[in-house]
Design a protein around this motif. Structure first.
Motif, PDB file in Angstrom:
ATOM      1  N   GLU A  20       6.799   0.041  -1.217  1.00 18.73           N
ATOM      2  CA  GLU A  20       5.481   0.332  -0.647  1.00 18.73           C
ATOM      3  C   GLU A  20       5.468   1.791  -0.205  1.00 18.73           C
ATOM      4  OE1 GLU A  20       5.886  -1.057   3.976  1.00 18.73           O
ATOM      5  OE2 GLU A  20       5.426  -2.607   2.505  1.00 18.73           O
ATOM      6  N   PRO A  21       4.279   2.382  -0.115  1.00 16.06           N
ATOM      7  CA  PRO A  21       4.180   3.783   0.283  1.00 16.06           C
ATOM      8  C   PRO A  21       4.706   4.023   1.700  1.00 16.06           C
ATOM      9  CG  PRO A  21       2.133   3.035  -0.702  1.00 16.06           C
ATOM     10  CD  PRO A  21       2.980   1.816  -0.474  1.00 16.06           C
ATOM     11  N   VAL A  22       5.225   5.227   1.891  1.00 16.43           N
ATOM     12  CA  VAL A  22       5.715   5.681   3.191  1.00 16.43           C
ATOM     13  C   VAL A  22       5.045   7.025   3.459  1.00 16.43           C
ATOM     14  CG1 VAL A  22       7.747   6.490   4.448  1.00 16.43           C
ATOM     15  CG2 VAL A  22       7.939   4.526   2.905  1.00 16.43           C
ATOM     16  N   ASP A  23       4.446   7.170   4.644  1.00 17.90           N
ATOM     17  CA  ASP A  23       3.819   8.447   4.944  1.00 17.90           C
ATOM     18  C   ASP A  23       4.139   8.893   6.361  1.00 17.90           C
ATOM     19  OD1 ASP A  23       0.747   7.800   6.372  1.00 17.90           O
ATOM     20  OD2 ASP A  23       1.907   6.179   5.484  1.00 17.90           O
ATOM     21  N   VAL A  24       4.035  10.204   6.556  1.00 17.92           N
ATOM     22  CA  VAL A  24       4.253  10.837   7.843  1.00 17.92           C
ATOM     23  C   VAL A  24       3.112  11.825   8.021  1.00 17.92           C
ATOM     24  CG1 VAL A  24       5.784  12.364   9.149  1.00 17.92           C
ATOM     25  CG2 VAL A  24       6.763  10.602   7.698  1.00 17.92           C
ATOM     26  N   ALA A  35       4.878   9.401   0.199  1.00 21.66           N
ATOM     27  CA  ALA A  35       5.754   9.036  -0.919  1.00 21.66           C
ATOM     28  C   ALA A  35       5.419   7.601  -1.304  1.00 21.66           C
ATOM     29  CB  ALA A  35       7.217   9.142  -0.525  1.00 21.66           C
ATOM     30  N   ALA A  36       5.298   7.346  -2.598  1.00 23.13           N
ATOM     31  CA  ALA A  36       4.944   6.006  -3.070  1.00 23.13           C
ATOM     32  C   ALA A  36       5.900   5.577  -4.174  1.00 23.13           C
ATOM     33  CB  ALA A  36       3.513   5.985  -3.600  1.00 23.13           C
ATOM     34  N   PRO A  37       6.230   4.288  -4.196  1.00 23.56           N
ATOM     35  CA  PRO A  37       7.054   3.797  -5.296  1.00 23.56           C
ATOM     36  C   PRO A  37       6.215   3.733  -6.568  1.00 23.56           C
ATOM     37  CG  PRO A  37       6.287   1.956  -4.001  1.00 23.56           C
ATOM     38  CD  PRO A  37       5.820   3.210  -3.302  1.00 23.56           C
ATOM     39  N   VAL A  38       6.862   3.905  -7.682  1.00 22.32           N
ATOM     40  CA  VAL A  38       6.211   3.689  -8.971  1.00 22.32           C
ATOM     41  C   VAL A  38       6.734   2.349  -9.461  1.00 22.32           C
ATOM     42  CG1 VAL A  38       5.910   4.504 -11.319  1.00 22.32           C
ATOM     43  CG2 VAL A  38       6.061   6.156  -9.432  1.00 22.32           C
ATOM     44  N   GLU A  52      -3.293  12.187   8.040  1.00 23.50           N
ATOM     45  CA  GLU A  52      -3.009  10.754   7.931  1.00 23.50           C
ATOM     46  C   GLU A  52      -3.640  10.233   6.648  1.00 23.50           C
ATOM     47  OE1 GLU A  52      -3.532   8.296  11.374  1.00 23.50           O
ATOM     48  OE2 GLU A  52      -3.160  10.004  12.703  1.00 23.50           O
ATOM     49  N   PHE A  53      -2.804   9.804   5.711  1.00 19.93           N
ATOM     50  CA  PHE A  53      -3.278   9.276   4.445  1.00 19.93           C
ATOM     51  C   PHE A  53      -3.873   7.894   4.662  1.00 19.93           C
ATOM     52  CE2 PHE A  53      -0.371  12.554   3.124  1.00 19.93           C
ATOM     53  CZ  PHE A  53      -1.000  13.104   2.015  1.00 19.93           C
ATOM     54  N   THR A  54      -4.943   7.600   3.933  1.00 19.34           N
ATOM     55  CA  THR A  54      -5.629   6.310   4.053  1.00 19.34           C
ATOM     56  C   THR A  54      -4.946   5.268   3.168  1.00 19.34           C
ATOM     57  OG1 THR A  54      -7.134   6.732   2.201  1.00 19.34           O
ATOM     58  CG2 THR A  54      -7.849   7.500   4.399  1.00 19.34           C
ATOM     59  N   THR A  55      -5.260   4.018   3.410  1.00 19.71           N
ATOM     60  CA  THR A  55      -4.755   2.929   2.574  1.00 19.71           C
ATOM     61  C   THR A  55      -5.180   3.150   1.130  1.00 19.71           C
ATOM     62  OG1 THR A  55      -4.798   1.404   4.430  1.00 19.71           O
ATOM     63  CG2 THR A  55      -4.813   0.429   2.217  1.00 19.71           C
ATOM     64  N   GLU A  56      -6.414   3.571   0.935  1.00 19.04           N
ATOM     65  CA  GLU A  56      -6.932   3.821  -0.415  1.00 19.04           C
ATOM     66  C   GLU A  56      -6.131   4.925  -1.105  1.00 19.04           C
ATOM     67  OE1 GLU A  56      -9.009   6.687  -1.472  1.00 19.04           O
ATOM     68  OE2 GLU A  56      -9.410   5.836  -3.436  1.00 19.04           O
ATOM     69  N   GLU A  57      -5.798   5.988  -0.372  1.00 14.40           N
ATOM     70  CA  GLU A  57      -5.015   7.080  -0.960  1.00 14.40           C
ATOM     71  C   GLU A  57      -3.604   6.605  -1.308  1.00 14.40           C
ATOM     72  OE1 GLU A  57      -6.845  11.096   1.038  1.00 14.40           O
ATOM     73  OE2 GLU A  57      -5.744   9.709   2.349  1.00 14.40           O
ATOM     74  N   ARG A  58      -3.008   5.788  -0.467  1.00 12.52           N
ATOM     75  CA  ARG A  58      -1.668   5.259  -0.765  1.00 12.52           C
ATOM     76  C   ARG A  58      -1.709   4.420  -2.040  1.00 12.52           C
ATOM     77  NH1 ARG A  58      -1.721   5.118   4.966  1.00 12.52           N
ATOM     78  NH2 ARG A  58      -2.358   2.949   5.084  1.00 12.52           N
ATOM     79  N   GLU A  59      -2.724   3.577  -2.182  1.00 12.79           N
ATOM     80  CA  GLU A  59      -2.854   2.737  -3.377  1.00 12.79           C
ATOM     81  C   GLU A  59      -3.126   3.577  -4.616  1.00 12.79           C
ATOM     82  OE1 GLU A  59      -5.895  -0.029  -2.189  1.00 12.79           O
ATOM     83  OE2 GLU A  59      -4.499  -1.141  -0.891  1.00 12.79           O
ATOM     84  N   ARG A  60      -3.952   4.610  -4.477  1.00 13.65           N
ATOM     85  CA  ARG A  60      -4.253   5.485  -5.616  1.00 13.65           C
ATOM     86  C   ARG A  60      -3.009   6.225  -6.087  1.00 13.65           C
ATOM     87  NH1 ARG A  60      -7.482   9.716  -5.722  1.00 13.65           N
ATOM     88  NH2 ARG A  60      -7.403  10.061  -3.508  1.00 13.65           N
ATOM     89  N   MET A  68       0.072   5.210  -5.883  1.00 10.86           N
ATOM     90  CA  MET A  68       0.893   4.244  -6.628  1.00 10.86           C
ATOM     91  C   MET A  68       0.346   4.057  -8.039  1.00 10.86           C
ATOM     92  SD  MET A  68       1.941   1.376  -3.788  1.00 10.86           S
ATOM     93  CE  MET A  68       2.849   0.398  -4.987  1.00 10.86           C
ATOM     94  N   ALA A  69      -0.975   3.982  -8.174  1.00 10.40           N
ATOM     95  CA  ALA A  69      -1.598   3.797  -9.491  1.00 10.40           C
ATOM     96  C   ALA A  69      -1.342   5.008 -10.388  1.00 10.40           C
ATOM     97  CB  ALA A  69      -3.094   3.545  -9.337  1.00 10.40           C
ATOM     98  N   VAL A  70      -1.420   6.210  -9.828  1.00 17.19           N
ATOM     99  CA  VAL A  70      -1.157   7.419 -10.596  1.00 17.19           C
ATOM    100  C   VAL A  70       0.285   7.398 -11.100  1.00 17.19           C
ATOM    101  CG1 VAL A  70      -0.863   9.930 -10.418  1.00 17.19           C
ATOM    102  CG2 VAL A  70      -2.901   8.843  -9.470  1.00 17.19           C
ATOM    103  N   GLY A  71       1.219   7.069 -10.225  1.00 19.22           N
ATOM    104  CA  GLY A  71       2.622   6.996 -10.627  1.00 19.22           C
ATOM    105  C   GLY A  71       2.844   5.993 -11.736  1.00 19.22           C
ATOM    106  N   ARG A  72       2.190   4.854 -11.633  1.00 20.11           N
ATOM    107  CA  ARG A  72       2.327   3.824 -12.664  1.00 20.11           C
ATOM    108  C   ARG A  72       1.872   4.357 -14.022  1.00 20.11           C
ATOM    109  NH1 ARG A  72       0.390  -2.226 -11.752  1.00 20.11           N
ATOM    110  NH2 ARG A  72       2.590  -2.646 -11.582  1.00 20.11           N
TER     111      ARG A  72
END
Length: 151
Positions: A78-82, A107-110, A130-138, A140-144
């Motif tokens: 899962e994404p990790v942010d600071v 940082a997000a897992p692929v 502060e990154f949003t939930t939507e940005e964290r999900e996006r 991950m999708a980009v990495g995929r």
């Protein structure tokens, strides 16, 4: 960051290398630096980086799963942010991360279509953010999509 300033999709071209795709991702997230790592056994191997100081890049060429932001994102799947790397005392970011000069970092897992770890992708800003939930999900999708041929 509002949607009007950020593209909702980053589509790396088939003839595009990882550094070019990372540049596009960084721009789409209104960031200035980033990394892309590929999973290899029990560690992450750096594939591409943008605006990462040499002193930091040599430290992140190989990252053990569970260490630093990328390693934790891979371990947790899962994404990790600071919001501020410079003042973070949570233990999520490694001490060397301060040398990037960045503050807001994600940082997000692929994760591949087979639901296995393929690598990690990370972006960062020079200001507190502060990154949003939507940005964290996006992210991950980009990495995929960047690792789509690995499935």
């Amino acid at each position: 960051m509002s949607d009007e300033h950020t593209s909702t999709a980053v589509e790396p071209g088939s003839d595009e290398g990882p550094t070019e795709a990372l540049h596009e991702t960084i721009a789409a997230f209104d960031c200035t630096s980033g990394t892309l790592h590929r999973w290899d056994g029990d560690e992450l191997v750096l594939v591409a980086s943008v605006d990462i100081p040499e002193s930091v890049r040599t430290r992140i060429e190989r990252i053990p799963i569970g260490k630093g932001m990328a390693g934790l994102a891979a371990e947790r799947m899962e994404p990790v942010d600071v919001c501020n790397l410079q003042t973070d005392d949570s233990g999520v970011a490694e001490d060397g991360a301060r040398a990037t000069g960045m503050e807001g970092s994600l940082a997000a897992p692929v994760i591949g279509v087979d639901e296995t770890l393929k690598g990690t992708i990370g972006v960062a800003k020079p200001e507190r953010y502060e990154f949003t939930t939507e940005e964290r999900e996006r992210l991950m999708a980009v990495g995929r999509r960047m690792f789509a041929n690995d499935d």
